[in-house]
Design a protein around this motif. Structure first.
Motif, PDB file in Angstrom:
ATOM      1  N   SER A 121       3.856  -7.674  -7.350  1.00 53.79           N
ATOM      2  CA  SER A 121       2.766  -8.065  -8.211  1.00 53.79           C
ATOM      3  C   SER A 121       2.513  -7.053  -9.343  1.00 53.79           C
ATOM      4  O   SER A 121       1.780  -7.480 -10.317  1.00 53.79           O
ATOM      5  CB  SER A 121       1.453  -8.110  -7.296  1.00 53.79           C
ATOM      6  OG  SER A 121       1.011  -7.093  -6.782  1.00 53.79           O
ATOM      7  N   HIS A 170       4.704  -3.215   4.934  1.00 50.31           N
ATOM      8  CA  HIS A 170       3.955  -3.041   3.829  1.00 50.31           C
ATOM      9  C   HIS A 170       2.490  -2.103   4.378  1.00 50.31           C
ATOM     10  O   HIS A 170       2.376  -1.886   5.588  1.00 50.31           O
ATOM     11  CB  HIS A 170       3.558  -4.154   3.356  1.00 50.31           C
ATOM     12  CG  HIS A 170       4.655  -4.756   2.619  1.00 50.31           C
ATOM     13  ND1 HIS A 170       5.495  -4.189   1.660  1.00 50.31           N
ATOM     14  CD2 HIS A 170       5.337  -6.148   2.791  1.00 50.31           C
ATOM     15  CE1 HIS A 170       6.642  -5.002   1.136  1.00 50.31           C
ATOM     16  NE2 HIS A 170       6.397  -6.039   2.045  1.00 50.31           N
ATOM     17  N   LYS A 207       2.854 -13.208  -2.432  1.00 54.66           N
ATOM     18  CA  LYS A 207       2.802 -12.916  -4.016  1.00 54.66           C
ATOM     19  C   LYS A 207       2.029 -14.134  -4.700  1.00 54.66           C
ATOM     20  O   LYS A 207       1.397 -14.220  -5.653  1.00 54.66           O
ATOM     21  CB  LYS A 207       4.217 -12.546  -4.549  1.00 54.66           C
ATOM     22  CG  LYS A 207       4.086 -12.236  -5.964  1.00 54.66           C
ATOM     23  CD  LYS A 207       5.680 -11.983  -6.379  1.00 54.66           C
ATOM     24  CE  LYS A 207       5.496 -11.826  -8.079  1.00 54.66           C
ATOM     25  NZ  LYS A 207       7.075 -11.638  -8.575  1.00 54.66           N
ATOM     26  N   THR A 265       4.075  -3.079  -5.324  1.00 54.63           N
ATOM     27  CA  THR A 265       4.640  -4.275  -4.737  1.00 54.63           C
ATOM     28  C   THR A 265       4.945  -5.276  -5.912  1.00 54.63           C
ATOM     29  O   THR A 265       5.036  -4.935  -7.055  1.00 54.63           O
ATOM     30  CB  THR A 265       3.003  -4.934  -4.368  1.00 54.63           C
ATOM     31  OG1 THR A 265       2.332  -5.270  -5.535  1.00 54.63           O
ATOM     32  CG2 THR A 265       2.488  -4.040  -3.187  1.00 54.63           C
ATOM     33  N   SER A 296       9.229   0.102  -1.622  1.00 61.44           N
ATOM     34  CA  SER A 296       8.124  -0.800  -1.465  1.00 61.44           C
ATOM     35  C   SER A 296       7.543  -0.564   0.029  1.00 61.44           C
ATOM     36  O   SER A 296       6.810  -1.404   0.411  1.00 61.44           O
ATOM     37  CB  SER A 296       8.818  -2.124  -1.353  1.00 61.44           C
ATOM     38  OG  SER A 296       9.773  -2.301  -0.259  1.00 61.44           O
ATOM     39  N   SER A 297       7.688   0.437   0.610  1.00 63.00           N
ATOM     40  CA  SER A 297       7.081   0.745   1.742  1.00 63.00           C
ATOM     41  C   SER A 297       6.880   2.521   1.797  1.00 63.00           C
ATOM     42  O   SER A 297       7.863   3.170   1.328  1.00 63.00           O
ATOM     43  CB  SER A 297       7.733   0.459   2.771  1.00 63.00           C
ATOM     44  OG  SER A 297       7.219   0.716   4.170  1.00 63.00           O
ATOM     45  N   THR A 313       1.554   2.446  -3.355  1.00 57.53           N
ATOM     46  CA  THR A 313       2.948   1.693  -3.013  1.00 57.53           C
ATOM     47  C   THR A 313       3.153   0.770  -3.832  1.00 57.53           C
ATOM     48  O   THR A 313       2.515  -0.500  -3.650  1.00 57.53           O
ATOM     49  CB  THR A 313       3.272   1.495  -1.671  1.00 57.53           C
ATOM     50  OG1 THR A 313       2.876   2.489  -0.740  1.00 57.53           O
ATOM     51  CG2 THR A 313       4.654   1.215  -1.178  1.00 57.53           C
ATOM     52  N   ASN A 347      -3.217   1.701   2.576  1.00 55.32           N
ATOM     53  CA  ASN A 347      -2.187   2.205   1.779  1.00 55.32           C
ATOM     54  C   ASN A 347      -3.075   2.949   0.605  1.00 55.32           C
ATOM     55  O   ASN A 347      -2.482   4.121   0.506  1.00 55.32           O
ATOM     56  CB  ASN A 347      -1.329   1.205   0.889  1.00 55.32           C
ATOM     57  CG  ASN A 347      -0.285   1.564   0.185  1.00 55.32           C
ATOM     58  OD1 ASN A 347      -0.158   1.927  -0.922  1.00 55.32           O
ATOM     59  ND2 ASN A 347       0.601   1.614   0.914  1.00 55.32           N
ATOM     60  N   GLU A 403       1.605  -2.828 -10.594  1.00 56.06           N
ATOM     61  CA  GLU A 403       0.606  -1.971 -10.535  1.00 56.06           C
ATOM     62  C   GLU A 403       0.093  -1.562 -12.043  1.00 56.06           C
ATOM     63  O   GLU A 403      -1.053  -0.968 -12.321  1.00 56.06           O
ATOM     64  CB  GLU A 403       0.790  -0.529  -9.708  1.00 56.06           C
ATOM     65  CG  GLU A 403       0.667  -1.168  -8.048  1.00 56.06           C
ATOM     66  CD  GLU A 403       1.764  -1.923  -7.550  1.00 56.06           C
ATOM     67  OE1 GLU A 403       2.920  -1.552  -7.979  1.00 56.06           O
ATOM     68  OE2 GLU A 403       1.469  -2.865  -7.040  1.00 56.06           O
ATOM     69  N   ALA A 458      -2.341  -5.533  -5.613  1.00 53.07           N
ATOM     70  CA  ALA A 458      -1.478  -5.084  -4.794  1.00 53.07           C
ATOM     71  C   ALA A 458      -1.962  -4.715  -3.246  1.00 53.07           C
ATOM     72  O   ALA A 458      -1.233  -5.014  -2.479  1.00 53.07           O
ATOM     73  CB  ALA A 458      -1.269  -3.642  -5.370  1.00 53.07           C
ATOM     74  N   MET A 508      -1.565  -7.751  -1.243  1.00 55.30           N
ATOM     75  CA  MET A 508      -0.431  -7.788  -0.554  1.00 55.30           C
ATOM     76  C   MET A 508      -0.127  -6.834   0.443  1.00 55.30           C
ATOM     77  O   MET A 508       0.585  -7.301   1.571  1.00 55.30           O
ATOM     78  CB  MET A 508       0.755  -7.525  -1.728  1.00 55.30           C
ATOM     79  CG  MET A 508       0.818  -8.781  -2.740  1.00 55.30           C
ATOM     80  SD  MET A 508       2.580  -8.712  -3.550  1.00 55.30           S
ATOM     81  CE  MET A 508       3.770  -9.191  -2.522  1.00 55.30           C
ATOM     82  N   HIS A 509      -0.510  -5.810   0.383  1.00 59.68           N
ATOM     83  CA  HIS A 509      -0.629  -4.498   1.463  1.00 59.68           C
ATOM     84  C   HIS A 509      -1.333  -5.156   2.622  1.00 59.68           C
ATOM     85  O   HIS A 509      -1.343  -4.866   3.780  1.00 59.68           O
ATOM     86  CB  HIS A 509      -1.026  -3.321   0.919  1.00 59.68           C
ATOM     87  CG  HIS A 509      -0.022  -2.760   0.135  1.00 59.68           C
ATOM     88  ND1 HIS A 509       1.210  -2.268   0.833  1.00 59.68           N
ATOM     89  CD2 HIS A 509      -0.013  -2.131  -1.065  1.00 59.68           C
ATOM     90  CE1 HIS A 509       1.851  -1.552  -0.333  1.00 59.68           C
ATOM     91  NE2 HIS A 509       1.061  -1.511  -1.309  1.00 59.68           N
TER      92      HIS A 509
END
Length: 554
Positions: free
Chosen positions: A66, A498, A341, A64, A489-490, A62, A358, A68, A332, A335-336
């Protein structure tokens, strides 16, 4: 560290004629746009009789803020195949001006894994988006003119479902009132704009097998209803011939190259959160026809682009990827795992561990389609060996291959390990299995996606969505696949959730019938098909320098 533009200035593209010759494309089928871009005639697809090559799908966890690096990984992987002396070609989407000038920036890769000329590809390119916009808005103009000229079809202005589009993020145009200039300016009615990437014309062009198929799709496009609530289709306006004329050149795929001279067909650009999110079937087939390996990508996370790649594109075009790459990053997953960030550069093993849910979900989702992914860890300079070891161990627990990549800094050689892992994985993948059967009800199809891909407990239809569902049933279109528009984003329809959300329901607020494209657009949560600009849009940092170089388009 050098910017993408500064890195790009180090490379001079090979003549596009040389790239096409490497692929074996007949020069008669090449229509150059200058020295380093060309359109390829559709005759090239039927006059090459070799067996199609293998297809590799690149997706991701997923997204973010930041990043991927899915496109960058796709390009780096293709360059690695070239370095291994493999015959390879990419099939990518065209960037939309909306994200390029809005939040995301350019979409041509990064670092030493880019396609070029990035500035032209990111901006007007060969005019495909403009042609699609014009064809779409011709329908809108024809509808309003038909009503103004007497309305022989009896179109009900209150039941027009066709919307105008533009290739720009402009939230003020989401809902508007038309025809307020008096008797000579048309019948007042409500309307609005979507972004071009979300248009049905874009979807039809990307899913069409050839010009004849595109014409059939345009003809059967639903544009509204009569006062008697009977459907009205684009063919009845007698403008689909003109639409085909506008789309003639746009239907031809565009050929460009990476920094290392690896060929790429870049064609079509639907978003995966509000459309089906894959490049054109024609470009994918063209790449497969002229290379042993084709590397393509599907937008956003696996739950969005890749699900639609399998359930819509593969099912429609009879495609089946031989390998799947799942891109992720330490940043990422942090963040999850709950980190902000602005706090991702320091080692945090706990956050990485907490964010693994995730990754777990996406690995499980790939398996639902009968595939086994290769996890590509796009390494950043601040990542630590201890953080990467956690991800490597989790992949081992899932019994899936893992490869660390540095293609952003090192180009193709930074993805050699990944390329070798992908080649090995081909023997492990069985024919794909769709997530749902087309003879299921619409509700059952939506529920299958939401439960299997997102991890939802169930789905809830609003009263408006239930009314739309009755229309779908009345028109006999319940057999169509579903294209779910959802927050990217989710895993849920709530962009703030997240990681791996649990114990949630997905709310379906409306259904849009894309009879020409051949799917039903399921709008969930608060997702919009016309994005808005952020507080500081990317356009604020773009400048045209005196030497003609465009700065800030990254």
């Amino acid at each position: 560290m050098a910017t993408d533009v500064e890195i790009a200035l180090q490379f001079s593209p090979l003549p596009i004629t040389e790239i096409s010759e490497r692929l074996g494309i007949n020069s008669d089928h090449l229509h150059p746009f200058g020295r380093d871009i060309a359109k390829i005639d559709l005759k090239a697809l039927t006059q090459n009789k070799q067996k199609p090559g293998k297809l590799i799908l690149v997706s991701a966890t997923t997204p973010t803020p930041s990043g991927e690096g899915k496109t960058t990984t796709t390009i780096g992987l293709a360059q690695a195949f070239s370095q291994l002396n493999e015959s390879v070609c990419m099939a990518l989407r065209e960037p939309s001006l909306g994200p390029c000038l809005g939040m995301k920036g350019g979409a041509t890769g990064g670092g030493y894994s880019q396609i070029m000329p990035a500035d032209r590809i990111n901006l007007h390119f060969t005019g495909d988006f403009h042609a699609i916009t014009s064809a779409n808005n011709l329908v809108s103009a024809a509808i309003d003119n038909h009503i103004y000229q007497g309305n022989d079809l009896g179109i009900d202005p209150r039941q027009i479902v066709w919307r105008r589009v533009m290739d720009m993020n402009d939230r003020s145009l989401r809902n508007i009132v038309l025809g307020l200039g008096g008797k000579m300016q048309g019948i007042p009615r409500e309307g609005g704009f979507d972004i071009t990437a979300a248009s049905e014309v874009m979807a039809m062009l990307c899913l069409a097998e050839d010009a004849e198929d595109l014409k059939r799709r345009l003809d059967r496009t639903l544009i509204g209803y009569t006062y008697a609530s009977e459907p009205v289709y684009a063919a009845q306006l007698k403008i689909t011939g003109a639409m085909m004329a506008l789309l003639r050149d746009a239907l031809q795929p565009n050929l460009v190259q990476s920094f290392e001279g690896t060929p790429a067909f870049v064609h079509g650009g639907p978003f995966a959160n509000i459309a089906h999110g894959c490049n054109s079937v024609i470009a994918t087939r063209m790449a497969m026809q002229y290379a042993d390996w084709t590397i393509t990508e599907a937008g956003f996370g696996f739950d969005l682009g890749a699900e639609k790649f399998f359930d819509i594109k593969c099912r429609t075009a009879n495609l089946d990827p031989d390998a799947v790459v799942l891109v992720t990053t330490v940043r990422a997953l942090k963040m999850h795992g709950g980190k902000l960030k602005n706090n991702l550069e320091t080692e945090d093993l706990v956050a990485v561990q907490q964010g693994l849910g995730n990754l777990d979900k996406h690995i499980e989702s790939v398996a639902i389609f009968n595939k086994q992914p290769v996890v590509a860890l796009n390494r950043f300079a601040t990542d630590t060996d201890a953080e990467i070891a956690i991800i490597r161990e989790r992949c081992a627990a899932h019994d899936v291959a893992f490869a660390e990549t540095t293609h952003h800094a090192d180009g193709g050689k930074g993805a050699i390990e990944l390329a070798k892992a992908v080649i090995r994985s081909v023997t492990q993948n069985a024919p794909f299995k769709p997530l749902y059967d087309l003879d299921l009800t619409v509700l059952e199809k939506v529920r299958a996606v939401c439960k299997s891909m997102y991890g939802a407990d169930d789905v809830a239809f609003t009263k408006d969505a239930e009314k739309d569902l009755k229309l779908v049933q009345q028109l006999g279109l319940t057999h169509l696949p579903v294209c779910i528009a959802k927050a990217p984003s989710s895993l849920s329809d709530d962009p703030e959730l997240h990681g791996r959300p649990r114990d949630f329901e997905v709310t379906v607020r409306s259904i849009q019938i894309n009879a020409g494209a051949g799917f039903l657009v399921i709008l969930t949560g608060k997702i919009m098909r016309m994005p808005g600009l952020p507080k500081e849009p990317a356009a604020n940092g773009i400048q045209l320098l005196k030497n003609g170089v465009i700065e800030g388009l990254e």
